[in-house]
Write a protein that holds these residues in place. Structure first.
Motif, PDB file in Angstrom:
ATOM      1  N   PRO A 253       0.818  -1.222   0.000  1.00 12.54           N
ATOM      2  CA  PRO A 253       0.000   0.000   0.000  1.00 12.54           C
ATOM      3  C   PRO A 253       0.850   1.269   0.000  1.00 12.54           C
ATOM      4  O   PRO A 253       1.998   1.265   0.443  1.00 12.54           O
ATOM      5  CB  PRO A 253      -0.799  -0.110   1.310  1.00 12.54           C
ATOM      6  CG  PRO A 253      -0.679  -1.534   1.745  1.00 12.54           C
ATOM      7  CD  PRO A 253       0.641  -2.005   1.227  1.00 12.54           C
ATOM      8  N   GLY A 254       0.246   2.346  -0.491  1.00 11.45           N
ATOM      9  CA  GLY A 254       0.838   3.668  -0.417  1.00 11.45           C
ATOM     10  C   GLY A 254      -0.066   4.591   0.378  1.00 11.45           C
ATOM     11  O   GLY A 254      -1.254   4.313   0.561  1.00 11.45           O
ATOM     12  N   PRO A 343       1.889   2.995 -10.350  1.00 10.35           N
ATOM     13  CA  PRO A 343       3.185   2.399 -10.679  1.00 10.35           C
ATOM     14  C   PRO A 343       4.206   2.508  -9.554  1.00 10.35           C
ATOM     15  O   PRO A 343       5.080   1.638  -9.422  1.00 10.35           O
ATOM     16  CB  PRO A 343       3.635   3.176 -11.927  1.00 10.35           C
ATOM     17  CG  PRO A 343       2.796   4.389 -11.964  1.00 10.35           C
ATOM     18  CD  PRO A 343       1.518   4.069 -11.278  1.00 10.35           C
ATOM     19  N   ARG A 344       4.106   3.531  -8.723  1.00 13.15           N
ATOM     20  CA  ARG A 344       5.034   3.640  -7.604  1.00 13.15           C
ATOM     21  C   ARG A 344       4.824   2.508  -6.605  1.00 13.15           C
ATOM     22  O   ARG A 344       5.791   1.960  -6.055  1.00 13.15           O
ATOM     23  CB  ARG A 344       4.855   4.996  -6.909  1.00 13.15           C
ATOM     24  CG  ARG A 344       5.442   6.152  -7.688  1.00 13.15           C
ATOM     25  CD  ARG A 344       5.267   7.473  -6.973  1.00 13.15           C
ATOM     26  NE  ARG A 344       5.919   7.480  -5.668  1.00 13.15           N
ATOM     27  CZ  ARG A 344       5.979   8.542  -4.885  1.00 13.15           C
ATOM     28  NH1 ARG A 344       5.413   9.689  -5.269  1.00 13.15           N
ATOM     29  NH2 ARG A 344       6.588   8.490  -3.725  1.00 13.15           N
ATOM     30  N   MET A 345       3.571   2.151  -6.360  1.00  7.70           N
ATOM     31  CA  MET A 345       3.292   1.049  -5.433  1.00  7.70           C
ATOM     32  C   MET A 345       3.833  -0.259  -5.984  1.00  7.70           C
ATOM     33  O   MET A 345       4.393  -1.077  -5.242  1.00  7.70           O
ATOM     34  CB  MET A 345       1.794   0.955  -5.161  1.00  7.70           C
ATOM     35  CG  MET A 345       1.259   2.094  -4.314  1.00  7.70           C
ATOM     36  SD  MET A 345      -0.468   1.890  -3.801  1.00  7.70           S
ATOM     37  CE  MET A 345      -1.349   2.037  -5.366  1.00  7.70           C
ATOM     38  N   TRP A 346       3.687  -0.459  -7.301  1.00  6.72           N
ATOM     39  CA  TRP A 346       4.199  -1.701  -7.877  1.00  6.72           C
ATOM     40  C   TRP A 346       5.718  -1.708  -7.915  1.00  6.72           C
ATOM     41  O   TRP A 346       6.344  -2.765  -7.733  1.00  6.72           O
ATOM     42  CB  TRP A 346       3.601  -1.937  -9.268  1.00  6.72           C
ATOM     43  CG  TRP A 346       2.243  -2.543  -9.144  1.00  6.72           C
ATOM     44  CD1 TRP A 346       1.040  -1.970  -9.428  1.00  6.72           C
ATOM     45  CD2 TRP A 346       1.953  -3.854  -8.639  1.00  6.72           C
ATOM     46  NE1 TRP A 346       0.015  -2.837  -9.135  1.00  6.72           N
ATOM     47  CE2 TRP A 346       0.543  -3.999  -8.649  1.00  6.72           C
ATOM     48  CE3 TRP A 346       2.733  -4.912  -8.184  1.00  6.72           C
ATOM     49  CZ2 TRP A 346      -0.089  -5.162  -8.218  1.00  6.72           C
ATOM     50  CZ3 TRP A 346       2.102  -6.075  -7.754  1.00  6.72           C
ATOM     51  CH2 TRP A 346       0.714  -6.193  -7.780  1.00  6.72           C
ATOM     52  N   ALA A 347       6.340  -0.554  -8.116  1.00  4.38           N
ATOM     53  CA  ALA A 347       7.800  -0.488  -8.067  1.00  4.38           C
ATOM     54  C   ALA A 347       8.292  -0.887  -6.674  1.00  4.38           C
ATOM     55  O   ALA A 347       9.287  -1.622  -6.533  1.00  4.38           O
ATOM     56  CB  ALA A 347       8.282   0.914  -8.430  1.00  4.38           C
ATOM     57  N   ALA A 348       7.594  -0.430  -5.634  1.00 11.18           N
ATOM     58  CA  ALA A 348       7.964  -0.787  -4.266  1.00 11.18           C
ATOM     59  C   ALA A 348       7.746  -2.272  -3.995  1.00 11.18           C
ATOM     60  O   ALA A 348       8.357  -2.849  -3.093  1.00 11.18           O
ATOM     61  CB  ALA A 348       7.158   0.046  -3.269  1.00 11.18           C
ATOM     62  N   THR A 349       6.885  -2.896  -4.806  1.00 16.13           N
ATOM     63  CA  THR A 349       6.569  -4.321  -4.640  1.00 16.13           C
ATOM     64  C   THR A 349       7.462  -5.189  -5.522  1.00 16.13           C
ATOM     65  O   THR A 349       7.393  -6.426  -5.457  1.00 16.13           O
ATOM     66  CB  THR A 349       5.073  -4.555  -4.962  1.00 16.13           C
ATOM     67  OG1 THR A 349       4.287  -3.554  -4.292  1.00 16.13           O
ATOM     68  CG2 THR A 349       4.587  -5.912  -4.478  1.00 16.13           C
ATOM     69  N   GLY A 350       8.285  -4.551  -6.372  1.00 14.58           N
ATOM     70  CA  GLY A 350       9.242  -5.302  -7.181  1.00 14.58           C
ATOM     71  C   GLY A 350       8.943  -5.376  -8.652  1.00 14.58           C
ATOM     72  O   GLY A 350       9.615  -6.109  -9.389  1.00 14.58           O
ATOM     73  N   VAL A 351       7.949  -4.626  -9.127  1.00 12.46           N
ATOM     74  CA  VAL A 351       7.612  -4.609 -10.554  1.00 12.46           C
ATOM     75  C   VAL A 351       7.818  -3.191 -11.062  1.00 12.46           C
ATOM     76  O   VAL A 351       7.053  -2.280 -10.719  1.00 12.46           O
ATOM     77  CB  VAL A 351       6.144  -5.039 -10.802  1.00 12.46           C
ATOM     78  CG1 VAL A 351       5.848  -5.085 -12.306  1.00 12.46           C
ATOM     79  CG2 VAL A 351       5.861  -6.390 -10.157  1.00 12.46           C
ATOM     80  N   ASP A 352       8.869  -2.979 -11.874  1.00 14.04           N
ATOM     81  CA  ASP A 352       9.157  -1.619 -12.316  1.00 14.04           C
ATOM     82  C   ASP A 352       8.195  -1.183 -13.432  1.00 14.04           C
ATOM     83  O   ASP A 352       7.400  -1.972 -13.945  1.00 14.04           O
ATOM     84  CB  ASP A 352      10.618  -1.454 -12.735  1.00 14.04           C
ATOM     85  CG  ASP A 352      10.999  -2.244 -13.984  1.00 14.04           C
ATOM     86  OD1 ASP A 352      10.106  -2.638 -14.770  1.00 14.04           O
ATOM     87  OD2 ASP A 352      12.206  -2.472 -14.193  1.00 14.04           O
ATOM     88  N   TYR A 353       8.269   0.103 -13.783  1.00 11.30           N
ATOM     89  CA  TYR A 353       7.305   0.714 -14.694  1.00 11.30           C
ATOM     90  C   TYR A 353       7.239   0.018 -16.059  1.00 11.30           C
ATOM     91  O   TYR A 353       6.146  -0.388 -16.497  1.00 11.30           O
ATOM     92  CB  TYR A 353       7.658   2.195 -14.848  1.00 11.30           C
ATOM     93  CG  TYR A 353       6.614   3.034 -15.539  1.00 11.30           C
ATOM     94  CD1 TYR A 353       5.569   3.611 -14.832  1.00 11.30           C
ATOM     95  CD2 TYR A 353       6.683   3.284 -16.909  1.00 11.30           C
ATOM     96  CE1 TYR A 353       4.617   4.400 -15.458  1.00 11.30           C
ATOM     97  CE2 TYR A 353       5.742   4.070 -17.545  1.00 11.30           C
ATOM     98  CZ  TYR A 353       4.708   4.632 -16.817  1.00 11.30           C
ATOM     99  OH  TYR A 353       3.779   5.406 -17.452  1.00 11.30           O
TER     100      TYR A 353
END
Length: 372
Positions: A253-254, A343-353
């Motif tokens: 979460p963000g 996309p920032r939340m997914w980047a923090a989860t390990g999936v980049d943009y």
């Protein structure tokens, strides 16, 4: 599809809604991230008047110096063929119509009405064209805050107190509407039922401000939703459909915090005044609350029949007992600039943009047509 074939992706953005500029900014980020060695990319802008045109320089749509971009009317007109078998793009020049190749998948990056609300999805369904994101029903229901709340509550998901009415009832039975709003207790948020990016929303702290707030909402949509203000931390969670058909995946979460200058996370705070907003990702939450947020987001995604992607917005208030979660809304086509929360939340989860964009296209390309 042969291994030598590069899937042709039509990236469609802009549109007729008040969120036109935000769609353009989203498209600029996505177009920059698409790998041209993997995909044949065709950028298509829709003007504020509804004209579809080929776009030659997508980089011009980035948000710079607070200026909101717009799709120019000049450009080669284009449309999708209505021929189910060809799925071709049609170009209109000097009175002639020519086809210039089939489209394998459409990436619709429109926000708001006339794009995110099931209308574009219906057009693509008619031509049997694959596309990224939710189908007609989930898109339409996710856009309509009244329908969304009814569906979520019907599935046992927690939503805050609210009421809804149309302009006709406001004009003919205003005393009853005012009584319903006052029963929620001030402050309240008055919103167009079918708009996004916080456009047309007003925070009302007393009865004196209600009439102007309703007039502002009605200027965007004849249906109005009024929500009781919720106490708690504003938390978002990204949801992504699983490529292998498993349970929906959720991001860390963000959190959104207003640190000055705004009463709530309005349009200016979102896009033009980032200095007064703090976006924290991942949010600093206890592990059990993180797990509850992610589980709730997945339940919302499933309850709405969403596909591809979504961002679920929630409030977390420990004083409510249990995990203190209340669902605010689902966004079936969230803002997708490299700096947007999804996309920032997914980047923090390990999936980049770039990988996130690639996964969404792969999900759409795997989806059967004609079976919705």
């Amino acid at each position: 599809m042969s291994s030598q074939h590069k899937p042709r992706v039509a990236v469609v953005f802009g549109g007729r809604s008040s969120e036109h500029a935000i769609s353009c900014v989203t498209a600029a980020g996505v177009l920059a991230a698409l790998d041209r060695d993997v995909y044949d990319v065709v950028p298509i802008g829709i003007t504020t008047g509804g004209r579809w045109v080929l776009v030659e320089d997508p980089s011009r749509f980035s948000l710079e110096d607070g200026k909101l971009p717009e799709v120019p009317a000049a450009g080669t007109p284009v449309s999708l063929s209505s021929d189910v078998d060809s799925k071709a793009l049609q170009r209109f020049e000097d009175g002639d119509v020519t086809e210039f190749g089939a489209v394998d998948v459409v990436l619709p990056l429109l926000h708001g009405p006339f794009g995110e609300d099931g209308t574009l999805q219906g057009l693509l369904e008619l031509s049997d064209t694959r596309y990224v994101g939710s189908g007609v029903l989930a898109s339409a229901a996710g856009m309509d805050k009244q329908v969304m709340k009814l569906l979520l509550a019907g599935q046992g998901l927690p939503v805050g107190p609210w009421t809804s009415f149309r302009a006709r009832r406001w004009n003919t039975d205003r005393a009853a509407v005012v009584a319903e709003v006052e029963a929620l207790g001030y402050p309240v948020f008055v919103k167009p039922a079918r708009a996004g990016s916080s456009i047309g929303i007003t925070r009302v702290t007393s009865p004196e401000g209600l009439e102007a707030a309703v007039a502002e909402a009605i200027s965007h949509d004849p249906k109005v939703v009024v929500e009781a203000a919720l106490v708690g931390r504003e938390i978002e969670c990204g949801v992504l459909e699983d490529l292998d058909g498993g349970e929906p995946l959720t991001s860390l979460p963000g959190e959104i915090e207003i640190v000055g200058g705004h009463d709530f996370y309005d349009f200016e705070a979102k896009y033009l005044d980032s200095g007064n907003v703090r976006l924290t990702c991942p949010a600093d939450l206890p592990d059990d609350v993180v797990a509850a947020v992610r589980s709730t987001a997945a339940r919302v995604f499933e309850a709405m029949g969403a596909e591809g992607l979504a961002r679920v917005d929630l409030f977390v208030d420990p004083t409510r007992g249990a995990d203190g979660i209340v669902v605010n809304e689902i966004n079936t086509m969230p803002g997708f600039t490299p700096f947007s929360m999804y996309p920032r939340m997914w980047a923090a989860t390990g999936v980049d943009y770039p990988e996130l964009v690639h996964r969404l296209l792969q999900l759409a390309l795997k989806r059967p047509t004609g079976l919705r």
